[in-house]
Design a protein around this motif. Structure first.
Motif, PDB file in Angstrom:
ATOM      1  N   SER A 104       0.821  -1.202   0.000  1.00 10.27           N
ATOM      2  CA  SER A 104       0.000   0.000   0.000  1.00 10.27           C
ATOM      3  C   SER A 104       0.861   1.259   0.000  1.00 10.27           C
ATOM      4  CB  SER A 104      -0.936  -0.004   1.209  1.00 10.27           C
ATOM      5  OG  SER A 104      -0.190  -0.171   2.393  1.00 10.27           O
ATOM      6  N   ALA A 105       2.151   1.149   0.364  1.00  7.93           N
ATOM      7  CA  ALA A 105       3.070   2.287   0.367  1.00  7.93           C
ATOM      8  C   ALA A 105       3.855   2.404  -0.942  1.00  7.93           C
ATOM      9  CB  ALA A 105       4.041   2.162   1.529  1.00  7.93           C
ATOM     10  N   GLY A 106       3.793   1.389  -1.802  1.00  4.67           N
ATOM     11  CA  GLY A 106       4.553   1.363  -3.061  1.00  4.67           C
ATOM     12  C   GLY A 106       5.367   0.081  -3.155  1.00  4.67           C
ATOM     13  N   LYS A 107       6.350   0.078  -4.072  1.00  4.61           N
ATOM     14  CA  LYS A 107       7.204  -1.096  -4.235  1.00  4.61           C
ATOM     15  C   LYS A 107       8.247  -1.136  -3.128  1.00  4.61           C
ATOM     16  CE  LYS A 107       7.014  -1.801  -9.214  1.00  4.61           C
ATOM     17  NZ  LYS A 107       7.812  -1.858 -10.437  1.00  4.61           N
ATOM     18  N   VAL A 108       8.418  -2.332  -2.541  1.00 10.51           N
ATOM     19  CA  VAL A 108       9.321  -2.505  -1.403  1.00 10.51           C
ATOM     20  C   VAL A 108      10.194  -3.724  -1.643  1.00 10.51           C
ATOM     21  CG1 VAL A 108       9.427  -2.959   1.077  1.00 10.51           C
ATOM     22  CG2 VAL A 108       7.658  -1.456   0.174  1.00 10.51           C
ATOM     23  N   ARG A 109      11.513  -3.582  -1.354  1.00  9.44           N
ATOM     24  CA  ARG A 109      12.426  -4.729  -1.391  1.00  9.44           C
ATOM     25  C   ARG A 109      12.560  -5.279   0.017  1.00  9.44           C
ATOM     26  NH1 ARG A 109      15.502  -6.832  -4.978  1.00  9.44           N
ATOM     27  NH2 ARG A 109      15.473  -5.030  -6.351  1.00  9.44           N
ATOM     28  N   VAL A 110      12.362  -6.584   0.169  1.00  7.57           N
ATOM     29  CA  VAL A 110      12.410  -7.242   1.479  1.00  7.57           C
ATOM     30  C   VAL A 110      13.866  -7.361   1.924  1.00  7.57           C
ATOM     31  CG1 VAL A 110      11.813  -9.330   2.767  1.00  7.57           C
ATOM     32  CG2 VAL A 110      10.294  -8.491   0.984  1.00  7.57           C
ATOM     33  N   THR A 111      14.153  -6.925   3.155  1.00  9.11           N
ATOM     34  CA  THR A 111      15.514  -6.963   3.687  1.00  9.11           C
ATOM     35  C   THR A 111      15.685  -7.999   4.795  1.00  9.11           C
ATOM     36  OG1 THR A 111      14.988  -5.170   5.204  1.00  9.11           O
ATOM     37  CG2 THR A 111      16.006  -4.563   3.107  1.00  9.11           C
ATOM     38  N   SER A 112      14.591  -8.487   5.361  1.00 13.77           N
ATOM     39  CA  SER A 112      14.690  -9.492   6.422  1.00 13.77           C
ATOM     40  C   SER A 112      14.513 -10.883   5.820  1.00 13.77           C
ATOM     41  CB  SER A 112      13.621  -9.256   7.487  1.00 13.77           C
ATOM     42  OG  SER A 112      12.345  -9.449   6.932  1.00 13.77           O
ATOM     43  N   ARG A 113      14.753 -11.894   6.643  1.00 13.27           N
ATOM     44  CA  ARG A 113      14.543 -13.282   6.222  1.00 13.27           C
ATOM     45  C   ARG A 113      13.326 -13.811   6.982  1.00 13.27           C
ATOM     46  NH1 ARG A 113      20.007 -16.334   7.162  1.00 13.27           N
ATOM     47  NH2 ARG A 113      19.033 -17.890   5.831  1.00 13.27           N
ATOM     48  N   PRO A 114      12.131 -13.757   6.365  1.00 10.75           N
ATOM     49  CA  PRO A 114      10.911 -14.122   7.094  1.00 10.75           C
ATOM     50  C   PRO A 114      10.924 -15.541   7.662  1.00 10.75           C
ATOM     51  CG  PRO A 114      10.376 -13.177   4.948  1.00 10.75           C
ATOM     52  CD  PRO A 114      11.848 -13.343   5.006  1.00 10.75           C
ATOM     53  N   GLY A 115      11.547 -16.469   6.968  1.00 14.76           N
ATOM     54  CA  GLY A 115      11.598 -17.840   7.448  1.00 14.76           C
ATOM     55  C   GLY A 115      12.550 -18.030   8.613  1.00 14.76           C
ATOM     56  N   GLN A 116      13.430 -17.051   8.874  1.00 19.21           N
ATOM     57  CA  GLN A 116      14.396 -17.134   9.964  1.00 19.21           C
ATOM     58  C   GLN A 116      14.067 -16.157  11.100  1.00 19.21           C
ATOM     59  OE1 GLN A 116      17.179 -19.202   9.781  1.00 19.21           O
ATOM     60  NE2 GLN A 116      16.700 -19.918   7.739  1.00 19.21           N
ATOM     61  N   HIS A 117      13.590 -14.955  10.732  1.00 18.37           N
ATOM     62  CA  HIS A 117      13.379 -13.901  11.722  1.00 18.37           C
ATOM     63  C   HIS A 117      11.947 -13.822  12.235  1.00 18.37           C
ATOM     64  CE1 HIS A 117      16.877 -11.758   9.473  1.00 18.37           C
ATOM     65  NE2 HIS A 117      17.327 -12.717  10.271  1.00 18.37           N
ATOM     66  N   GLY A 118      10.975 -14.293  11.441  1.00 16.91           N
ATOM     67  CA  GLY A 118       9.585 -14.253  11.880  1.00 16.91           C
ATOM     68  C   GLY A 118       8.911 -12.924  11.657  1.00 16.91           C
ATOM     69  N   VAL A 119       9.506 -12.029  10.850  1.00 14.11           N
ATOM     70  CA  VAL A 119       8.932 -10.724  10.565  1.00 14.11           C
ATOM     71  C   VAL A 119       9.362 -10.323   9.155  1.00 14.11           C
ATOM     72  CG1 VAL A 119      10.856  -9.375  11.497  1.00 14.11           C
ATOM     73  CG2 VAL A 119       8.571  -8.431  11.541  1.00 14.11           C
ATOM     74  N   ILE A 120       8.553  -9.485   8.503  1.00 16.88           N
ATOM     75  CA  ILE A 120       8.900  -9.006   7.165  1.00 16.88           C
ATOM     76  C   ILE A 120       9.256  -7.527   7.273  1.00 16.88           C
ATOM     77  CG2 ILE A 120       8.212  -8.816   4.756  1.00 16.88           C
ATOM     78  CD1 ILE A 120       6.045 -10.873   5.302  1.00 16.88           C
ATOM     79  N   ASN A 121      10.511  -7.194   6.957  1.00 18.84           N
ATOM     80  CA  ASN A 121      10.973  -5.809   6.910  1.00 18.84           C
ATOM     81  C   ASN A 121      11.394  -5.510   5.483  1.00 18.84           C
ATOM     82  OD1 ASN A 121      10.736  -5.579   9.709  1.00 18.84           O
ATOM     83  ND2 ASN A 121      12.807  -6.335  10.026  1.00 18.84           N
ATOM     84  N   GLY A 122      11.295  -4.224   5.084  1.00 12.79           N
ATOM     85  CA  GLY A 122      11.683  -3.867   3.732  1.00 12.79           C
ATOM     86  C   GLY A 122      12.011  -2.403   3.597  1.00 12.79           C
ATOM     87  N   VAL A 123      12.614  -2.059   2.447  1.00  9.92           N
ATOM     88  CA  VAL A 123      12.989  -0.690   2.126  1.00  9.92           C
ATOM     89  C   VAL A 123      12.220  -0.262   0.888  1.00  9.92           C
ATOM     90  CG1 VAL A 123      14.885   0.829   1.465  1.00  9.92           C
ATOM     91  CG2 VAL A 123      15.283  -1.002   3.095  1.00  9.92           C
ATOM     92  N   LEU A 124      11.651   0.944   0.946  1.00 11.44           N
ATOM     93  CA  LEU A 124      10.900   1.495  -0.173  1.00 11.44           C
ATOM     94  C   LEU A 124      11.836   1.738  -1.351  1.00 11.44           C
ATOM     95  CD1 LEU A 124       7.930   2.352  -0.577  1.00 11.44           C
ATOM     96  CD2 LEU A 124       8.648   4.682  -0.076  1.00 11.44           C
ATOM     97  N   ILE A 125      11.406   1.327  -2.544  1.00 12.59           N
ATOM     98  CA  ILE A 125      12.201   1.504  -3.757  1.00 12.59           C
ATOM     99  C   ILE A 125      11.728   2.775  -4.464  1.00 12.59           C
ATOM    100  CG2 ILE A 125      12.798   0.549  -5.999  1.00 12.59           C
ATOM    101  CD1 ILE A 125      12.288  -2.224  -4.831  1.00 12.59           C
ATOM    102  N   ALA A 126      12.678   3.653  -4.767  1.00 11.72           N
ATOM    103  CA  ALA A 126      12.330   4.887  -5.510  1.00 11.72           C
ATOM    104  C   ALA A 126      12.117   4.530  -6.974  1.00 11.72           C
ATOM    105  CB  ALA A 126      13.456   5.909  -5.365  1.00 11.72           C
ATOM    106  N   GLU A 127      11.023   5.004  -7.551  1.00 12.58           N
ATOM    107  CA  GLU A 127      10.711   4.674  -8.941  1.00 12.58           C
ATOM    108  C   GLU A 127      10.985   5.822  -9.872  1.00 12.58           C
ATOM    109  OE1 GLU A 127       7.024   2.649  -9.577  1.00 12.58           O
ATOM    110  OE2 GLU A 127       7.080   1.951  -7.524  1.00 12.58           O
TER     111      GLU A 127
END
Length: 127
Positions: A104-127
């Motif tokens: 909902s905020a735009g395109k995001v690249r995932v920076t965390s490892r959801p299968g290892q950390h249990g949370v999804i973190n990401g950085v907004l990609i400038a278009e």
């Protein structure tokens, strides 16, 4: 059948290598978490040393960092656009580290490892 993460049975030339010892318990692996989009569900796994690892099975929210303002907001994950880990993960909406998701905020690249950390973190990609 267990997943074994030991040395390959093939030589660099392609021939068969002989094992000089048997398989060890420390070389055992587990199935991939394959985090998908949906209501939040996670599994706790006991790891070596008695520690716990949280495997995220499904989640629909992502913590997004805007690099310009350095602010963090929680956004809704809508779709997986790109995943370099495996092209089939895009069709199946599987989220791994490095995947590009539509939120909902735009395109995001995932920076965390959801299968290892249990949370999804990401950085907004400038278009």
């Amino acid at each position: 059948m267990a997943i074994w993460q030991g040395k390959s049975m093939k030589k660099p030339s392609g021939g068969r290598a002989k094992m000089n010892r048997g398989k060890k318990k420390c070389e055992l692996g587990r199935e991939a978490a394959e985090t998908k989009i949906g209501d939040k569900k996670s599994r706790k796994i006991r790891t070596r040393g008695g520690n716990l690892k949280v495997r995220l099975a499904t989640d629909s929210r992502i913590n997004v960092v805007n690099p310009e303002t350095n602010k963090i907001e929680v956004a809704e994950v809508l779709n997986v656009i790109e995943n370099n880990a495996n092209p089939n993960f895009v069709r199946r909406n599987i989220i791994t580290k490095g995947a590009v998701v539509e939120t909902s905020a735009g395109k995001v690249r995932v920076t965390s490892r959801p299968g290892q950390h249990g949370v999804i973190n990401g950085v907004l990609i400038a278009e």
